[in-house]
Design a protein around this motif. Structure first.
Motif, mmCIF file in Angstrom:
data_model
loop_
_atom_site.group_PDB
_atom_site.id
_atom_site.type_symbol
_atom_site.label_atom_id
_atom_site.label_comp_id
_atom_site.label_asym_id
_atom_site.label_seq_id
_atom_site.Cartn_x
_atom_site.Cartn_y
_atom_site.Cartn_z
ATOM 1 N N GLY A 61 1.009 -0.877 -0.074
ATOM 2 C CA GLY A 61 0.193 -0.161 0.210
ATOM 3 C C GLY A 61 0.897 1.043 0.036
ATOM 4 N N ALA A 62 1.835 1.396 1.149
ATOM 5 C CA ALA A 62 2.590 2.558 0.535
ATOM 6 C C ALA A 62 3.466 2.638 -0.983
ATOM 7 N N ALA A 63 4.305 1.430 -1.209
ATOM 8 C CA ALA A 63 4.862 1.963 -2.365
ATOM 9 C C ALA A 63 2.994 2.427 -3.309
ATOM 10 N N THR A 64 2.734 1.705 -3.364
ATOM 11 C CA THR A 64 1.388 2.301 -4.180
ATOM 12 C C THR A 64 1.802 4.082 -4.500
ATOM 13 N N VAL A 65 1.104 4.244 -2.707
ATOM 14 C CA VAL A 65 0.827 5.837 -2.475
ATOM 15 C C VAL A 65 2.037 6.191 -2.737
ATOM 16 N N LEU A 66 3.415 6.004 -2.685
ATOM 17 C CA LEU A 66 4.543 6.792 -2.886
ATOM 18 C C LEU A 66 5.107 6.588 -4.823
ATOM 19 N N VAL A 67 4.324 6.056 -5.532
ATOM 20 C CA VAL A 67 4.878 5.741 -7.033
ATOM 21 C C VAL A 67 4.101 6.275 -7.735
ATOM 22 N N TYR A 68 2.926 6.936 -6.763
ATOM 23 C CA TYR A 68 1.190 6.986 -8.209
ATOM 24 C C TYR A 68 1.691 8.359 -8.741
ATOM 25 N N PRO A 69 2.576 9.542 -7.539
ATOM 26 C CA PRO A 69 2.815 10.841 -8.159
ATOM 27 C C PRO A 69 3.766 10.924 -9.576
ATOM 28 N N LEU A 70 4.610 9.241 -9.394
ATOM 29 C CA LEU A 70 5.397 9.814 -10.673
ATOM 30 C C LEU A 70 4.885 9.076 -11.539
ATOM 31 N N VAL A 71 3.837 8.359 -11.116
ATOM 32 C CA VAL A 71 3.140 7.676 -12.254
ATOM 33 C C VAL A 71 2.242 8.934 -13.320
ATOM 34 N N TRP A 72 1.204 9.569 -12.550
ATOM 35 C CA TRP A 72 0.464 10.764 -12.813
ATOM 36 C C TRP A 72 1.780 11.783 -13.359
ATOM 37 N N TYR A 73 3.127 12.381 -12.999
ATOM 38 C CA TYR A 73 3.533 12.783 -13.501
ATOM 39 C C TYR A 73 3.599 12.574 -15.147
ATOM 40 N N LEU A 74 4.352 11.674 -15.137
ATOM 41 C CA LEU A 74 4.792 11.198 -16.697
ATOM 42 C C LEU A 74 3.278 10.997 -17.496
ATOM 43 N N LEU A 75 2.287 10.552 -17.122
ATOM 44 C CA LEU A 75 1.465 10.642 -18.293
ATOM 45 C C LEU A 75 0.836 11.971 -18.482
ATOM 46 N N HIS A 76 0.602 12.749 -17.388
ATOM 47 C CA HIS A 76 0.304 13.969 -18.059
ATOM 48 C C HIS A 76 1.325 15.046 -18.477
ATOM 49 N N ARG A 77 2.306 14.454 -17.846
ATOM 50 C CA ARG A 77 3.064 15.290 -19.359
ATOM 51 C C ARG A 77 3.763 14.863 -20.425
ATOM 52 N N PHE A 78 4.088 13.921 -20.603
ATOM 53 C CA PHE A 78 4.336 13.022 -21.867
ATOM 54 C C PHE A 78 2.959 12.048 -22.280
ATOM 55 N N VAL A 79 2.044 11.892 -21.813
ATOM 56 C CA VAL A 79 1.043 10.800 -23.035
ATOM 57 C C VAL A 79 -0.253 12.276 -23.114
ATOM 58 N N LEU A 80 -1.191 13.089 -22.234
ATOM 59 C CA LEU A 80 -1.411 13.975 -21.457
ATOM 60 C C LEU A 80 -1.669 15.140 -22.531
ATOM 61 N N HIS A 81 0.122 15.852 -22.620
ATOM 62 C CA HIS A 81 0.722 16.544 -23.328
ATOM 63 C C HIS A 81 1.214 16.592 -24.091
ATOM 64 N N GLY A 82 1.563 15.078 -24.373
ATOM 65 C CA GLY A 82 1.676 14.644 -26.025
ATOM 66 C C GLY A 82 1.985 15.312 -27.612
ATOM 67 N N ARG A 83 2.100 15.137 -28.522
ATOM 68 C CA ARG A 83 1.637 15.713 -28.806
ATOM 69 C C ARG A 83 1.141 14.307 -30.210
ATOM 70 N N THR A 84 1.363 13.462 -29.673
ATOM 71 C CA THR A 84 1.398 12.369 -30.716
ATOM 72 C C THR A 84 -0.273 12.266 -31.385
ATOM 73 N N LEU A 85 -1.349 11.424 -30.260
ATOM 74 C CA LEU A 85 -2.355 10.712 -30.429
ATOM 75 C C LEU A 85 -3.204 11.528 -31.083
ATOM 76 N N TYR A 86 -3.360 13.235 -31.054
ATOM 77 C CA TYR A 86 -3.690 13.501 -31.815
ATOM 78 C C TYR A 86 -3.565 13.532 -33.296
ATOM 79 N N LYS A 87 -2.918 13.034 -33.670
ATOM 80 C CA LYS A 87 -1.641 13.200 -35.511
ATOM 81 C C LYS A 87 -2.947 11.613 -35.709
ATOM 82 N N PHE A 88 -3.329 11.069 -35.121
ATOM 83 C CA PHE A 88 -3.777 9.660 -35.507
ATOM 84 C C PHE A 88 -5.083 9.478 -35.686
ATOM 85 N N PRO A 89 -5.902 9.429 -36.966
ATOM 86 C CA PRO A 89 -7.746 9.048 -36.467
ATOM 87 C C PRO A 89 -7.881 7.896 -35.066
#
Length: 253
Positions: A61-89
């Motif tokens: 449980g503790a490891a999950t809570v500690l890892v969560y902010p890093l996972v969110w950061y990486l997804l938010h920065r490089f996937v959600l704000h990435g410029r790849t997904l909108y380039k493909f139908p």
């Protein structure tokens, strides 16, 4: 059909028009939040049934809570704000739903919450291996439960950050200020929600907007008129003429 009739059926909620009490009701009745809560409770029940070692369960449980902010950061920065997904139908509608719509209208509660078809696989892919490596199936179930309940916490904090409400707690006022800067000053920083450690570490944190360059793409995430002309799928789904300026979405009062 499950969740066919809920307080969300056929209506929209906008945070800039809501009170804290109204938000609490909308939050508690949103189907995705209910799914996270139910799966969290199910994970705790499975962990208890399988009888893992208490120390291993606590560590998972503790490891999950500690890892969560890093996972969110990486997804938010490089996937959600990435410029790849909108380039493909094939992925344009996905990107539109999971982040473009939220930046177009940050107060639309319906697109503030993550989409279950993206959040659930992500939570399970991250948490189950962590728990399994620490303590086998019981710890994996507990880690998944921690991921679900942490997501509930993050989603509620995210709602508060967009609500016209001044929190009593200083730390909540502070993270609200950082997140609103991400939406209304520059989307190139402050990717955290409740934790900005990784922003600080990777140089994307700014406490005051005046210390960070203002972004002209804060509402369209780089999906400008030129980009919409080349990759028209998000524009077409959004009712925007491909090639025209992509501004903040308006709505009737």
């Amino acid at each position: 059909m499950l969740f066919a009739r809920t307080p969300w059926s056929g209506r929209k909620y906008f945070l800039d028009k809501m009170t804290l009490r109204e938000l609490a009701w909308a939050y508690a009745t949103y189907p995705a939040i209910q799914v996270y809560a139910l799966l969290g409770l199910a994970g705790i029940a499975l962990a208890a049934y399988w009888g893992g070692e208490p120390l291993a369960l606590a560590a998972a449980g503790a490891a999950t809570v500690l890892v969560y902010p890093l996972v969110w950061y990486l997804l938010h920065r490089f996937v959600l704000h990435g410029r790849t997904l909108y380039k493909f139908p094939q992925t344009a509608a996905l990107w539109k739903r999971i982040h473009f719509d939220h930046h177009q209208d940050p107060n639309d509660l319906g697109v503030l919450f993550g989409a279950l078809y993206t959040t659930l696989p992500t939570i399970l892919l991250v948490t189950l291996p962590i728990g399994w490596l620490i303590g086998g199936p019981a710890a994996a179930a507990l880690a998944a439960a921690a991921g679900m309940l942490t997501t509930c916490f993050y989603e509620f904090c995210h709602c508060i950050q967009h609500l016209p409400f001044t929190p009593k707690r200083e730390w909540l006022r502070r993270i609200k200020r950082y997140h609103l800067a991400h939406h209304f000053h520059s989307e190139h920083g402050n990717y955290g929600i409740t934790n900005y450690f990784w922003d600080r570490l990777f140089g994307t944190f700014y406490a005051e907007p005046k210390t960070f360059p203002r972004s002209e793409t804060v509402f369209n995430l780089g999906y400008t008129g030129a980009e919409s002309a080349r990759f028209p799928w998000v524009a077409s789904l959004s009712g925007i003429a491909p090639g025209s300026a992509v501004l903040r979405r308006g709505r009737e009062e």
